[in-house]
Scaffold this active site. Structure first.
Site, short mmCIF file in Angstrom:
data_model
loop_
_atom_site.label_atom_id
_atom_site.label_comp_id
_atom_site.label_asym_id
_atom_site.label_seq_id
_atom_site.Cartn_x
_atom_site.Cartn_y
_atom_site.Cartn_z
N GLY A 129 0.76 -1.24 0.00
CA GLY A 129 0.00 0.00 0.00
C GLY A 129 0.78 1.29 0.00
O GLY A 129 0.21 2.35 -0.22
N GLU A 173 3.60 -6.88 1.65
CA GLU A 173 3.14 -7.21 0.29
C GLU A 173 3.16 -5.97 -0.60
O GLU A 173 2.14 -5.61 -1.20
CB GLU A 173 1.71 -7.77 0.33
N PRO A 174 4.27 -5.28 -0.74
CA PRO A 174 4.27 -4.07 -1.56
C PRO A 174 4.29 -4.39 -3.05
O PRO A 174 4.95 -5.33 -3.49
CB PRO A 174 5.57 -3.36 -1.17
N GLY A 175 3.55 -3.63 -3.81
CA GLY A 175 3.56 -3.77 -5.27
C GLY A 175 3.99 -2.47 -5.90
O GLY A 175 5.13 -2.28 -6.35
N ARG A 176 3.07 -1.51 -5.89
CA ARG A 176 3.29 -0.21 -6.54
C ARG A 176 4.62 0.43 -6.15
O ARG A 176 5.35 0.94 -6.99
CB ARG A 176 2.14 0.72 -6.17
N TYR A 205 -9.47 5.50 -13.07
CA TYR A 205 -9.43 6.18 -11.77
C TYR A 205 -9.22 7.68 -11.90
O TYR A 205 -8.98 8.34 -10.90
CB TYR A 205 -8.28 5.66 -10.91
N CYS A 255 -12.07 4.12 -29.75
CA CYS A 255 -13.35 4.81 -29.97
C CYS A 255 -14.12 4.97 -28.67
O CYS A 255 -15.16 4.34 -28.47
CB CYS A 255 -14.17 4.02 -30.98
N GLU A 256 -13.62 5.76 -27.76
CA GLU A 256 -14.27 6.05 -26.49
C GLU A 256 -13.77 7.42 -26.05
O GLU A 256 -12.56 7.68 -26.12
CB GLU A 256 -13.80 5.09 -25.39
N TYR A 290 0.54 -1.62 -12.29
CA TYR A 290 -0.84 -1.60 -12.73
C TYR A 290 -0.97 -0.95 -14.11
O TYR A 290 -1.97 -0.31 -14.43
CB TYR A 290 -1.74 -0.90 -11.69
N1 LLP Z 1 -1.77 -7.00 -0.93
C1 LLP Z 1 -3.09 -7.07 -1.22
C2 LLP Z 1 -3.92 -8.02 -0.50
C3 LLP Z 1 -3.64 -6.21 -2.19
O1 LLP Z 1 -4.94 -6.26 -2.45
C4 LLP Z 1 -2.79 -5.30 -2.88
C5 LLP Z 1 -3.32 -4.42 -3.92
C6 LLP Z 1 -1.43 -5.29 -2.55
C7 LLP Z 1 -0.96 -6.15 -1.57
C8 LLP Z 1 -0.44 -4.39 -3.22
O2 LLP Z 1 -0.72 -3.03 -2.96
P1 LLP Z 1 0.30 -1.90 -3.42
O3 LLP Z 1 1.54 -2.01 -2.61
O4 LLP Z 1 0.58 -2.11 -4.87
O5 LLP Z 1 -0.44 -0.65 -3.16
N2 LLP Z 1 -5.18 -1.06 -9.88
C9 LLP Z 1 -5.06 -0.08 -8.82
C10 LLP Z 1 -4.42 -0.69 -7.58
C11 LLP Z 1 -5.15 -1.89 -7.03
C12 LLP Z 1 -4.50 -2.46 -5.80
C13 LLP Z 1 -5.15 -3.72 -5.39
N3 LLP Z 1 -4.55 -4.39 -4.28
C14 LLP Z 1 -4.26 1.10 -9.34
O6 LLP Z 1 -3.90 1.11 -10.52
O7 LLP Z 1 -4.03 2.06 -8.62
#
Ligand code: LLP
Length: 413
Positions: A238, A272-275, A315, A341-342, A369
């Site tokens: 997050g 669990e970092p992604g972004r 978003y 076409c949107e 993402y």
């Molecule tokens: N763990 C869980 C259970 C999650 O649901 C998520 C993201 C993460 C970890 C990773 O979160 P992060 O560190 O990336 O914030 N498509 C949207 C973001 C959706 C996130 C969903 N869950 C966007 O483009 O902003």
């Protein structure tokens, strides 16, 4: 974005974006290995002295080349489907460092994850617990589980990406968690090992994560009183990144409240970092096909579109747009749009740009993402992906060909 430099023409690390466009075409996602490595090390630094595992959230960007880079750094992985697990394994990741989140795990996904001996299932409902217990027993094995609890903390982010509120579909209600743990502890086929929570994405304020950790820890202590000892506390992902003028915290600052809540605890910390690991390590390289002056607006029509990068349409997300080659031309205000076409097919709105048709634009902060949310709408082959590593670049995904898009389709008999 780090590792993006250039006064006469933009480079990612030591590679000119013009050279990448010339070699691989456009639209192309381009990633910096140094940037993702730096982001990973920033977390490691923040966690120094703690027993912790970083489980990269695969949904942010699941390209095998990216997963490979994280696996080599020692990362674990947070997955939400059997498909993501297969990707992790194909990329050389260690399934024993995988946690499996998500509200809708199928039996087939459970079987695959059990056979791969993943580290933990993050359970999100009572029915899921029963299904997993049964599936594990049928396979003559036991599933390691954590409950994803919903701490009901407001992360103060976009409503589509807040997940820790009572009104969200995620996690088990805080009040129900204790009962579920007690039940799980008695179930054959289930081994209770941890607790998980994730409150949302693109969080810029560290306080809600600390609050969530406090609530989770209170539950951990209750459970200990019930004789249920946990091995890990998973605090989810997050942490936000800079897209525009945000000032996101560093990993040190973001984790400080959580780490102070968990100070002195024996449990291993999982994240669990992604972004925050990949978002600012990637950009979308696109070429201007046409400039179209209008009465009210000017449009820069580019060869990337909402099918390549859905975040602006979905978003209303902001991504900075930078011309790759500076021009000595008057700047105009443009909406940067794709050919779909949107009316929702825009990548950026009202940007001052000094450009002409044929120029390259870099759409920044698109590493997370971006490609994972891409589609084939309008029968558009998905973009190529390239990983820059110092002065080298590696094609990590070939551009799709149109025939591939309908290869699985059939005409009528
Ligand atoms: N763990 C869980 C259970 C999650 O649901 C998520 C993201 C993460 C970890 C990773 O979160 P992060 O560190 O990336 O914030 N498509 C949207 C973001 C959706 C996130 C969903 N869950 C966007 O483009 O902003």
């Amino acid at each position: 974005m780090q590792h993006l430099t250039g006064t006469d023409a933009l480079r990612l690390e030591a590679v000119a974006l013009e050279a990448i466009a010339a070699q691989f075409g456009t639209p192309t996602y381009v990633y910096s290995r140094a940037a993702l490595t730096d982001a990973y090390h920033a977390y490691e630094h923040a966690l120094a002295g703690r027993r912790a595992t970083l489980c990269y959230a695969v949904k942010a960007n699941s390209n095998l080349g990216i997963l490979d880079a994280f696996a080599r750094l020692g990362a674990g992985f947070d997955i939400v489907s059997g498909g993501e697990l297969q990707r992790v394994i194909a990329a050389g990741g260690d399934p024993r460092k995988v946690v499996f989140s998500g509200v809708g795990k199928t039996r087939a996904e459970m079987r695959l994850a059990l056979a791969s001996n993943i580290r933990c299932f993050n359970i999100e409902s009572a029915e899921e617990l029963d299904r997993l217990a049964e599936t594990a027993q049928q396979g003559g094995t036991a599933a390691r589980v954590a409950f994803r609890v919903n701490p009901d903390v407001d992360p103060k982010t976009h409503p589509y990406i807040s997940t820790g509120l009572k009104s969200n579909k995620f996690g088990v209600a805080f009040e129900a968690a204790r009962g579920l743990y007690r039940r799980a502890a008695t179930l054959p086929g289930i081994e209770v090992v941890g607790i998980a929570s994730h409150i949302g994405s693109q969080l810029l304020d560290p306080a809600p994560a600390g609050e969530a950790a406090e609530r989770v820890l209170a539950l951990v202590e209750q459970l200990a009183g019930d004789g249920i000892a946990l091995q890990h506390i998973d605090i989810g992902g997050g942490m936000g990144i800079r897209y525009d003028d945000e000032t996101p915290p560093s990993a040190d600052d973001y984790l400080a409240p959580v780490l102070s809540v968990l100070a002195g605890r024996e449990e291993e910390i999982l994240l669990e970092p992604g972004r925050s690991l990949i978002g600012n390590a990637g950009l979308l390289l696109t070429r201007i096909e046409y400039l179209k002056p209008g009465e009210e607006k000017h449009f820069a029509i580019v060869d990337a579109a909402m099918n390549d990068l859905a975040r602006p349409a979905l978003y209303d997300a902001f991504h900075a747009v930078v011309p790759v080659t500076p021009r000595d031309l008057p700047a105009h205000t443009y909406d940067v749009v794709g050919p779909i076409c949107e009316s929702g097919d825009f990548l950026a709105r009202e940007r001052r740009l000094a450009v002409r048709s044929g120029d390259l634009l870099a759409i920044l902060s698109a590493g997370a993402y971006g490609m994972t949310m891409a589609s084939n709408y309008n029968t558009r082959p998905r973009a190529a992906e390239v990983m820059v590593d110092g002065a080298r670049c590696h094609l990590i995904r070939s551009r799709e060909r149109v025939e591939e898009l309908y290869a699985a389709e059939h005409r009528l008999p």
